[in-house]
Design a protein around this motif. Structure first.
Motif, PDB file in Angstrom:
ATOM      1  N   HIS A 201      -6.343   4.309   2.237  1.00  0.00           N
ATOM      2  CA  HIS A 201      -7.421   3.897   0.939  1.00  0.00           C
ATOM      3  C   HIS A 201      -6.969   2.477   0.146  1.00  0.00           C
ATOM      4  O   HIS A 201      -7.375   1.782  -0.059  1.00  0.00           O
ATOM      5  CB  HIS A 201      -7.429   4.993   0.263  1.00  0.00           C
ATOM      6  N   LEU A 202      -5.702   2.560  -0.347  1.00  0.00           N
ATOM      7  CA  LEU A 202      -5.269   1.439  -0.815  1.00  0.00           C
ATOM      8  C   LEU A 202      -4.959   0.228  -0.013  1.00  0.00           C
ATOM      9  O   LEU A 202      -5.468  -0.914  -0.257  1.00  0.00           O
ATOM     10  CB  LEU A 202      -3.877   1.738  -1.540  1.00  0.00           C
TER      11      LEU A 202
ATOM     12  N   ARG B  42      -8.872  -1.118   0.585  1.00  0.00           N
ATOM     13  CA  ARG B  42      -9.228  -1.965  -0.704  1.00  0.00           C
ATOM     14  C   ARG B  42      -8.610  -3.242  -0.694  1.00  0.00           C
ATOM     15  O   ARG B  42      -9.183  -4.181  -0.950  1.00  0.00           O
ATOM     16  CB  ARG B  42      -8.807  -1.021  -1.899  1.00  0.00           C
ATOM     17  N   GLU B  43      -6.994  -3.227  -0.439  1.00  0.00           N
ATOM     18  CA  GLU B  43      -6.471  -4.653  -0.453  1.00  0.00           C
ATOM     19  C   GLU B  43      -6.961  -5.365   0.616  1.00  0.00           C
ATOM     20  O   GLU B  43      -7.067  -6.586   0.468  1.00  0.00           O
ATOM     21  CB  GLU B  43      -5.081  -4.418  -0.455  1.00  0.00           C
TER      22      GLU B  43
ATOM     23  N   TYR C 200       0.952  -1.133  -0.040  1.00  0.00           N
ATOM     24  CA  TYR C 200      -0.034  -0.004  -0.011  1.00  0.00           C
ATOM     25  C   TYR C 200       0.827   1.275   0.146  1.00  0.00           C
ATOM     26  O   TYR C 200       0.644   2.242   0.583  1.00  0.00           O
ATOM     27  CB  TYR C 200      -1.083  -0.083   1.065  1.00  0.00           C
TER      28      TYR C 200
ATOM     29  N   ASP D 151      -0.561   4.400   2.191  1.00  0.00           N
ATOM     30  CA  ASP D 151      -1.760   4.798   1.695  1.00  0.00           C
ATOM     31  C   ASP D 151      -3.114   4.091   2.264  1.00  0.00           C
ATOM     32  O   ASP D 151      -3.110   2.779   1.992  1.00  0.00           O
ATOM     33  CB  ASP D 151      -1.804   4.495   0.137  1.00  0.00           C
TER      34      ASP D 151
END
Length: 447
Positions: free
Chosen positions: A233-234, A237-238, A162, A231
């Motif tokens: 947000h990343l 999501r992951e 990330y 990150d």
């Protein structure tokens, strides 16, 4: 804090006591159905750890994906070094100076009668007392350090990526008095297990040469080598993708209208997709948690603290930081996310309003240009604002409620990314009646 409230789980379960805690032996499989409300970084992490503990987990999220609200463009720091809450004795004289300033680091808008905001403000002032500040710092630090360890284990086990950096976080100070106060706070954090190192200006430049433009204005710095950035947000999501692989079901685009109760239990969720039911419910809906809890008679001491950020492409790697930076005077944090520079900060108490105030965006941009001139293309910076669920004492709400099967995982303020994994792991242990790795005292609603 009063003793930890021991909620009840499904009536089919059998209770025993063990080492002073009420332990629960679930049905033979040990598996119960749990609904998590909210798919930000906090809710997604909770779902991950609950699934890892063997439960059937479903996540309900009003947006169309994970991490699209508070977690979307935050400052990117995993920062136990920020354990000292906003409510501390040193902030009181600053509040008077910040009154009426649109670019103030902390701005409270008292333009309308809002009993919850006024009550929050009164509690904030009480928590500025030295004894309260020390207790709250310890509570946040206890969870933040545990969470950082959980994140490291998660990364090692899954290989999740990330745009993470593990080069530490450097706080910089201009005012010698502020620097002295920070050194005293660093001593307190060291006593509770956080490695913090006071640096001269020259040593700050050794850690981060890109600070050369502001070096003449600095009084010193404090470096936390174990802290990280990335990150959020990343990551969210992951982690949601990995959780789906573990069997977690995500229902996106489904808003929760209300929690339906029957006696001292939550019987279901009234949602835009109809009624949803489970045996256990986790409220991890950030600022929306307050409105969902209020009809149940649960008054969560949370107000939305609007934060701002800008994200700009890096243009000159030598003039952009590698180490994540906190400019304590302006309450600004800077993180390098791959080839992007994320600059975030400020807190605006203005209800649920997500309007981007030009003066506050300009303030964040101005601080970014001053700190790292030429490091990024600030003319192409993308502004963002999000609502962080802030408690007056700076401590999140992680633990049970008086409803036997409703748990809280909310109120993390600016440290949701920092405390997400630890909160999820702690909650999974408490729900499963396992002895948690850290003491949950002082983290719940009953404190």
């Amino acid at each position: 804090m009063a003793g930890v409230v021991t909620p009840h789980l499904p009536s089919r379960a059998r209770r025993t006591t063990c080492k002073g805690l009420t332990a629960l032996q679930h049905r033979e499989s040990g598996r119960v159905k749990i609904i998590v409300i909210g798919a930000g970084v906090v809710g997604t992490a909770a779902a991950w750890y609950l699934a890892a503990a063997g439960h059937e987990v479903e996540v309900v999220e009003r947006r169309d994906g994970a991490g699209l609200e508070t977690s979307f463009a935050n400052g990117g720091q995993i920062s136990p070094c920020h354990a000292e809450p906003w409510a501390n004795p040193a902030v009181l004289p600053k509040l008077a100076r910040w009154l009426g300033r649109e670019d103030a680091p902390l701005l409270m808008r008292w333009r309308r009668w809002d009993p919850e905001l006024w009550a929050w403000g009164a509690s904030f002032l009480v928590n500025c007392l030295p004894g309260r500040t020390e207790a709250n710092t310890e509570r946040v630090l206890r969870l933040a350090l545990y969470s950082r360890d959980c994140l490291r284990r998660l990364r090692a086990e899954t290989g999740i990526a990330y745009d993470q950096r593990t080069a530490g976080i450097l706080h910089i100070y201009r005012d010698p008095a502020e620097y002295a106060h920070a050194c005293a706070a660093a001593d307190l954090m060291r006593r509770h297990g956080l490695d913090r190192v006071a640096l001269t200006v020259a040593e700050c430049l050794e850690h981060e040469p890109a600070l050369a433009a502001v070096a003449p204005t600095l009084a010193g710095g404090i470096f936390t080598p174990g802290d990280e950035s990335g990150d959020a947000h990343l990551f969210t999501r992951e982690l949601a993708r990995l959780a789906e692989g573990r069997g977690v079901r995500f229902r996106y685009g489904v808003g929760v209208r209300r929690l339906v109760t029957r006696g001292e239990r939550v019987a279901g969720l009234d949602t835009e997709a109809g009624q949803l039911e489970a045996e256990v419910y986790v409220l991890a809906a950030a600022t929306a948690s307050r409105a969902l809890a209020r009809p149940l008679g649960l008054h969560l001491p949370i107000v939305p603290a609007k934060g701002y950020s800008i994200t700009a492409p890096v243009t000159d790697p030598a003039r952009a930081p590698v180490v994540s930076i906190t400019d304590d005077e302006h309450k600004i944090v800077v993180s390098r996310l791959g080839e992007r520079l994320r600059v975030a900060g400020t807190a605006e108490m203005t209800g649920e309003d997500l309007t981007l105030t030009p003066a506050r965006v300009a303030a964040v941009l101005g601080h970014a240009r001053a700190l790292f001139p030429g490091g990024a293309d600030y003319d192409r910076a993308e502004p963002w604002t999000g609502l962080r669920p802030a408690t007056p004492d700076g401590v999140p709400l992680v633990g049970p409620t008086r409803y036997h099967n409703l748990w809280l995982d909310t109120g993390h303020g600016t440290l949701g990314w920092t405390m997400a994994c630890g909160s999820g792991a702690l909650l999974a242990d408490l729900i499963g009646r396992r002895r948690p790795a850290i003491d949950p005292a002082g983290l719940g609603l009953s404190r």
